[in-house]
Design a protein around this motif. Sequence first.
Motif, PDB file in Angstrom:
ATOM      1  N   VAL A  10    -102.906 -11.695 -85.976  1.00  0.00           N
ATOM      2  CA  VAL A  10    -102.903 -11.702 -87.441  1.00  0.00           C
ATOM      3  C   VAL A  10    -104.175 -11.051 -87.968  1.00  0.00           C
ATOM      4  O   VAL A  10    -104.128 -10.220 -88.881  1.00  0.00           O
ATOM      5  CB  VAL A  10    -102.739 -13.133 -87.988  1.00  0.00           C
ATOM      6  N   ALA A  11    -105.303 -11.406 -87.414  1.00  0.00           N
ATOM      7  CA  ALA A  11    -106.575 -10.832 -87.866  1.00  0.00           C
ATOM      8  C   ALA A  11    -106.605  -9.319 -87.652  1.00  0.00           C
ATOM      9  O   ALA A  11    -107.056  -8.574 -88.526  1.00  0.00           O
ATOM     10  CB  ALA A  11    -107.740 -11.493 -87.132  1.00  0.00           C
ATOM     11  N   ALA A  12    -106.100  -8.866 -86.520  1.00  0.00           N
ATOM     12  CA  ALA A  12    -106.072  -7.431 -86.227  1.00  0.00           C
ATOM     13  C   ALA A  12    -105.148  -6.692 -87.196  1.00  0.00           C
ATOM     14  O   ALA A  12    -105.491  -5.625 -87.708  1.00  0.00           O
ATOM     15  CB  ALA A  12    -105.635  -7.195 -84.787  1.00  0.00           C
ATOM     16  N   LEU A  13    -103.980  -7.263 -87.451  1.00  0.00           N
ATOM     17  CA  LEU A  13    -103.045  -6.619 -88.384  1.00  0.00           C
ATOM     18  C   LEU A  13    -103.597  -6.598 -89.800  1.00  0.00           C
ATOM     19  O   LEU A  13    -103.445  -5.615 -90.519  1.00  0.00           O
ATOM     20  CB  LEU A  13    -101.686  -7.321 -88.347  1.00  0.00           C
ATOM     21  N   LYS A  14    -104.246  -7.684 -90.209  1.00  0.00           N
ATOM     22  CA  LYS A  14    -104.854  -7.720 -91.541  1.00  0.00           C
ATOM     23  C   LYS A  14    -105.904  -6.624 -91.670  1.00  0.00           C
ATOM     24  O   LYS A  14    -105.985  -5.946 -92.693  1.00  0.00           O
ATOM     25  CB  LYS A  14    -105.503  -9.075 -91.810  1.00  0.00           C
ATOM     26  N   ALA A  15    -106.700  -6.458 -90.634  1.00  0.00           N
ATOM     27  CA  ALA A  15    -107.737  -5.426 -90.661  1.00  0.00           C
ATOM     28  C   ALA A  15    -107.110  -4.035 -90.698  1.00  0.00           C
ATOM     29  O   ALA A  15    -107.594  -3.142 -91.396  1.00  0.00           O
ATOM     30  CB  ALA A  15    -108.645  -5.561 -89.445  1.00  0.00           C
ATOM     31  N   TYR A  16    -106.017  -3.855 -89.972  1.00  0.00           N
ATOM     32  CA  TYR A  16    -105.381  -2.542 -89.885  1.00  0.00           C
ATOM     33  C   TYR A  16    -104.659  -2.164 -91.176  1.00  0.00           C
ATOM     34  O   TYR A  16    -104.804  -1.058 -91.666  1.00  0.00           O
ATOM     35  CB  TYR A  16    -104.411  -2.500 -88.700  1.00  0.00           C
ATOM     36  N   GLY A  18    -104.793  -3.832 -94.107  1.00  0.00           N
ATOM     37  CA  GLY A  18    -105.482  -4.291 -95.311  1.00  0.00           C
ATOM     38  C   GLY A  18    -104.970  -5.667 -95.692  1.00  0.00           C
ATOM     39  O   GLY A  18    -103.784  -5.942 -95.639  1.00  0.00           O
ATOM     40  N   SER A  19    -105.858  -6.522 -96.056  1.00  0.00           N
ATOM     41  CA  SER A  19    -105.505  -7.905 -96.341  1.00  0.00           C
ATOM     42  C   SER A  19    -104.519  -8.025 -97.498  1.00  0.00           C
ATOM     43  O   SER A  19    -103.623  -8.857 -97.482  1.00  0.00           O
ATOM     44  CB  SER A  19    -106.769  -8.705 -96.639  1.00  0.00           C
ATOM     45  N   GLY A  20    -104.659  -7.173 -98.514  1.00  0.00           N
ATOM     46  CA  GLY A  20    -103.763  -7.231 -99.668  1.00  0.00           C
ATOM     47  C   GLY A  20    -102.322  -6.937 -99.300  1.00  0.00           C
ATOM     48  O   GLY A  20    -101.404  -7.629 -99.725  1.00  0.00           O
ATOM     49  N   LEU A  21    -102.110  -5.916 -98.474  1.00  0.00           N
ATOM     50  CA  LEU A  21    -100.758  -5.570 -98.037  1.00  0.00           C
ATOM     51  C   LEU A  21    -100.190  -6.668 -97.150  1.00  0.00           C
ATOM     52  O   LEU A  21     -99.027  -7.063 -97.291  1.00  0.00           O
ATOM     53  CB  LEU A  21    -100.753  -4.235 -97.300  1.00  0.00           C
ATOM     54  N   PHE A  22    -101.008  -7.192 -96.247  1.00  0.00           N
ATOM     55  CA  PHE A  22    -100.556  -8.273 -95.374  1.00  0.00           C
ATOM     56  C   PHE A  22    -100.122  -9.467 -96.212  1.00  0.00           C
ATOM     57  O   PHE A  22     -99.065 -10.053 -95.979  1.00  0.00           O
ATOM     58  CB  PHE A  22    -101.669  -8.681 -94.399  1.00  0.00           C
ATOM     59  N   THR A  23    -100.921  -9.816 -97.205  1.00  0.00           N
ATOM     60  CA  THR A  23    -100.605 -10.947 -98.077  1.00  0.00           C
ATOM     61  C   THR A  23     -99.303 -10.706 -98.828  1.00  0.00           C
ATOM     62  O   THR A  23     -98.473 -11.611 -98.968  1.00  0.00           O
ATOM     63  CB  THR A  23    -101.752 -11.207 -99.067  1.00  0.00           C
ATOM     64  N   ARG A  24     -99.091  -9.494 -99.316  1.00  0.00           N
ATOM     65  CA  ARG A  24     -97.851  -9.171-100.040  1.00  0.00           C
ATOM     66  C   ARG A  24     -96.637  -9.308 -99.120  1.00  0.00           C
ATOM     67  O   ARG A  24     -95.625  -9.871 -99.518  1.00  0.00           O
ATOM     68  CB  ARG A  24     -97.943  -7.739-100.597  1.00  0.00           C
ATOM     69  N   ILE A  62     -94.634  -2.340 -90.702  1.00  0.00           N
ATOM     70  CA  ILE A  62     -94.127  -3.407 -91.569  1.00  0.00           C
ATOM     71  C   ILE A  62     -93.354  -4.420 -90.735  1.00  0.00           C
ATOM     72  O   ILE A  62     -93.538  -5.625 -90.869  1.00  0.00           O
ATOM     73  CB  ILE A  62     -93.239  -2.842 -92.697  1.00  0.00           C
ATOM     74  N   ARG A  63     -92.496  -3.938 -89.846  1.00  0.00           N
ATOM     75  CA  ARG A  63     -91.716  -4.833 -88.977  1.00  0.00           C
ATOM     76  C   ARG A  63     -92.637  -5.686 -88.096  1.00  0.00           C
ATOM     77  O   ARG A  63     -92.403  -6.877 -87.911  1.00  0.00           O
ATOM     78  CB  ARG A  63     -90.771  -4.035 -88.086  1.00  0.00           C
ATOM     79  N   ALA A  64     -93.695  -5.079 -87.579  1.00  0.00           N
ATOM     80  CA  ALA A  64     -94.639  -5.819 -86.726  1.00  0.00           C
ATOM     81  C   ALA A  64     -95.309  -6.936 -87.516  1.00  0.00           C
ATOM     82  O   ALA A  64     -95.438  -8.066 -87.018  1.00  0.00           O
ATOM     83  CB  ALA A  64     -95.689  -4.869 -86.150  1.00  0.00           C
TER      84      ALA A  64
END
Length: 76
Positions: A10-16, A18-24, A62-64
Amino acid sequence: MKALLLSTIVAALKAYVGSGLFTRIYELVVGLMNSEAPGQDKMQTVINTIKQEAFIVSTTLIRAVVEVILLKLKSQ
């Protein structure tokens, strides 16, 4: 061990992405959890919504993110 691995992913994907997109994406997934629609339809809804919001993100990414969010939610 599984929780630590998921947290790391999760942390790696958020960094990759962006936290805003991950949150959305997270909000979309959680919002669709109670929907009666098939999983493929829900995945397509997330993909279409994110693409419509003018984010230039690959479908695979997005799927990941969606799959990792679902794994994290299921492990809680």
